[in-house]
Scaffold this motif. Structure first.
Motif, PDB file in Angstrom:
ATOM      1  N   GLY A 148      25.434  46.382 -13.379  1.00 26.08           N
ATOM      2  CA  GLY A 148      25.629  44.837 -13.654  1.00 26.08           C
ATOM      3  C   GLY A 148      24.720  44.193 -14.297  1.00 26.08           C
ATOM      4  N   LEU A 149      24.063  42.995 -13.465  1.00 18.10           N
ATOM      5  CA  LEU A 149      22.811  42.017 -14.146  1.00 18.10           C
ATOM      6  C   LEU A 149      21.944  42.758 -14.445  1.00 18.10           C
ATOM      7  N   SER A 150      21.316  43.883 -13.963  1.00 14.16           N
ATOM      8  CA  SER A 150      19.988  44.535 -14.281  1.00 14.16           C
ATOM      9  C   SER A 150      20.127  45.009 -15.402  1.00 14.16           C
ATOM     10  N   THR A 151      21.163  45.883 -15.813  1.00 13.03           N
ATOM     11  CA  THR A 151      21.157  46.325 -17.410  1.00 13.03           C
ATOM     12  C   THR A 151      21.275  45.279 -18.430  1.00 13.03           C
ATOM     13  N   LYS A 152      22.087  44.057 -17.998  1.00 14.19           N
ATOM     14  CA  LYS A 152      22.001  43.131 -19.086  1.00 14.19           C
ATOM     15  C   LYS A 152      20.748  42.486 -19.241  1.00 14.19           C
ATOM     16  N   VAL A 153      20.002  42.377 -18.321  1.00 16.23           N
ATOM     17  CA  VAL A 153      18.433  41.858 -18.272  1.00 16.23           C
ATOM     18  C   VAL A 153      17.628  42.956 -18.958  1.00 16.23           C
ATOM     19  N   ALA A 183      14.014  36.840 -19.520  1.00 14.97           N
ATOM     20  CA  ALA A 183      15.416  37.572 -19.579  1.00 14.97           C
ATOM     21  C   ALA A 183      16.204  37.478 -18.452  1.00 14.97           C
ATOM     22  N   THR A 184      15.775  37.658 -17.177  1.00 14.94           N
ATOM     23  CA  THR A 184      16.547  37.452 -16.167  1.00 14.94           C
ATOM     24  C   THR A 184      16.969  36.187 -15.985  1.00 14.94           C
ATOM     25  N   VAL A 185      16.164  34.988 -16.127  1.00 15.32           N
ATOM     26  CA  VAL A 185      17.003  33.931 -16.032  1.00 15.32           C
ATOM     27  C   VAL A 185      17.803  33.584 -17.029  1.00 15.32           C
ATOM     28  N   GLN A 186      17.735  33.904 -18.161  1.00 13.03           N
ATOM     29  CA  GLN A 186      18.891  33.623 -19.286  1.00 13.03           C
ATOM     30  C   GLN A 186      19.807  34.529 -19.085  1.00 13.03           C
ATOM     31  N   THR A 187      19.763  35.696 -18.855  1.00 13.44           N
ATOM     32  CA  THR A 187      21.081  36.616 -18.462  1.00 13.44           C
ATOM     33  C   THR A 187      21.863  35.924 -17.412  1.00 13.44           C
ATOM     34  N   THR A 188      21.210  35.591 -16.305  1.00 18.15           N
ATOM     35  CA  THR A 188      21.756  35.213 -15.278  1.00 18.15           C
ATOM     36  C   THR A 188      22.786  34.101 -15.432  1.00 18.15           C
ATOM     37  N   LEU A 189      22.331  33.204 -16.242  1.00 17.83           N
ATOM     38  CA  LEU A 189      22.960  31.957 -16.561  1.00 17.83           C
ATOM     39  C   LEU A 189      24.094  32.654 -17.365  1.00 17.83           C
ATOM     40  N   ALA A 190      24.085  33.385 -18.246  1.00 11.05           N
ATOM     41  CA  ALA A 190      25.122  33.598 -18.984  1.00 11.05           C
ATOM     42  C   ALA A 190      26.077  35.029 -18.599  1.00 11.05           C
ATOM     43  N   ALA A 191      25.753  35.756 -17.615  1.00 11.38           N
ATOM     44  CA  ALA A 191      26.413  36.874 -17.245  1.00 11.38           C
ATOM     45  C   ALA A 191      27.600  36.415 -16.414  1.00 11.38           C
ATOM     46  N   SER A 192      28.498  37.743 -16.393  1.00 10.20           N
ATOM     47  CA  SER A 192      29.677  37.283 -15.697  1.00 10.20           C
ATOM     48  C   SER A 192      29.769  38.717 -14.835  1.00 10.20           C
TER      49      SER A 192
END
Length: 316
Positions: A148-153, A183-192
């Protein structure tokens, strides 16, 4: 008698371990005692070094690096089918497994804990997944596995994009921590969220939409996030923590809860104990990446299975 072996990843903490190794080595000699040392040269090398040393009779193998290095050394020991014991000398960015077993962050204090500590036998999680060569591969997780989000971060942090805003004089270890936070903030804002099909302990398969899905053997991941506050390393279960379809705003505003383990009270979060999880993408044409102990290793489908009493570990 074979000396303890310290396996050092000089590239950990964005290369800060290489710069600090002379001081780390001195503190280790003073507060721990004699040892031999091997430097890793590439990803996966620590696993090979640990397996070879354990099969040659080394009884105590110490991982000096981050969670990825610790995981590789643990995998090597388990590959060897020996009774070798894992020690942790923290030098990486995340140091999450260190937190779960109570090893101090200070090198001198950690060295004394290695010298005077006690041995415990802990569980591991056997994970079968599809690697980047599109082959089925099996590894062990001693800390936390997730998708999920962790791998994208992690992918975003490793790309270097999150470091661009940092001043050039930022110390490497601090820079690594700051870039991960960015990276956590940027990814969270863009992730689905990811749509997945999950089966837990042989129950009926369920379709879930998740921002994050964690299989936690230990308590911490992501740089001190207490994702599984009640996890026990020796209870014969792993903790399954699922963060559902929450908005980016809700994830970011509630992020502090993760560091205190207070997120389990959120309506989007579920928690269970299990011995097996089977997960696959709901849409077979979409890839869902998987990370083990802070390293992105491949993608779903994956099977996570508890391995009780898998590894001897030195605790303070």
């Amino acid at each position: 008698m074979t000396l303890p072996l310290v396996i050092v990843n000089p590239a950990s903490a964005d290369g800060a371990t290489r710069e600090k190794w002379p001081k780390i080595a001195s503190d280790l000699r003073t507060h721990f005692g004699p040892y031999s040392v091997a430097m890793t040269e590439a990803p996966g090398h620590a696993r090979t070094l640990a397996a070879e040393a354990a099969m040659q009779g080394t009884k105590f193998i110490i991982a000096c690096g981050g969670d990825g290095t610790i995981s590789e050394v643990a995998n090597g020991i388990m590959d060897s089918n020996s009774a070798a014991e894992l020690g942790v000398l923290p030098a990486g960015t995340g140091s999450d497994f260190r937190r779960s077993i109570g090893v101090p962050a200070n090198v001198a204090a950690a060295a004394r804990a290695l010298r005077d500590g006690r041995t415990k036998i802990v569980d591991a999680v056997r994970v079968a997944f599809i690697n980047d060569k599109r082959e089925r591969e099996t590894r062990y997780s001693v800390n936390v596995a997730s998708f999920g989000l962790s791998t994208k971060v992690l992918d975003h942090a490793s790309s270097g994009e999150a470091k661009k805003w940092l001043p050039g004089f930022t110390p490497r270890k601090l820079g690594s921590k700051l870039s991960y936070a960015a990276a956590t903030v940027q990814t969270t804002l863009a992730a689905s969220p990811a749509d997945v099909l999950v089966q837990i302990d042989g129950e009926a398969e369920r379709r879930l939409r998740v921002a994050e899905f964690c299989v936690a053997n230990a308590r911490y991941y992501g740089g001190a996030m207490k994702i599984a506050p009640d996890a026990k390393l020796d209870d014969g279960y792993f903790d399954v923590v699922t963060i559902g379809d929450a908005s980016s705003f809700r994830l970011l505003t509630n992020a502090p809860r993760l560091y205190f383990g207070a997120h389990l009270r959120m309506s989007e979060v579920t928690h269970a104990l299990a011995k097996q999880v089977i997960a696959r993408p709901a849409d077979k044409d979409k890839q869902v990446r998987v990370e083990l102990d802070g390293e992105v290793v491949g993608r779903l489908p994956a099977t996570f299975e508890i391995v009780p009493r898998a590894l001897r570990v030195r605790f303070p």
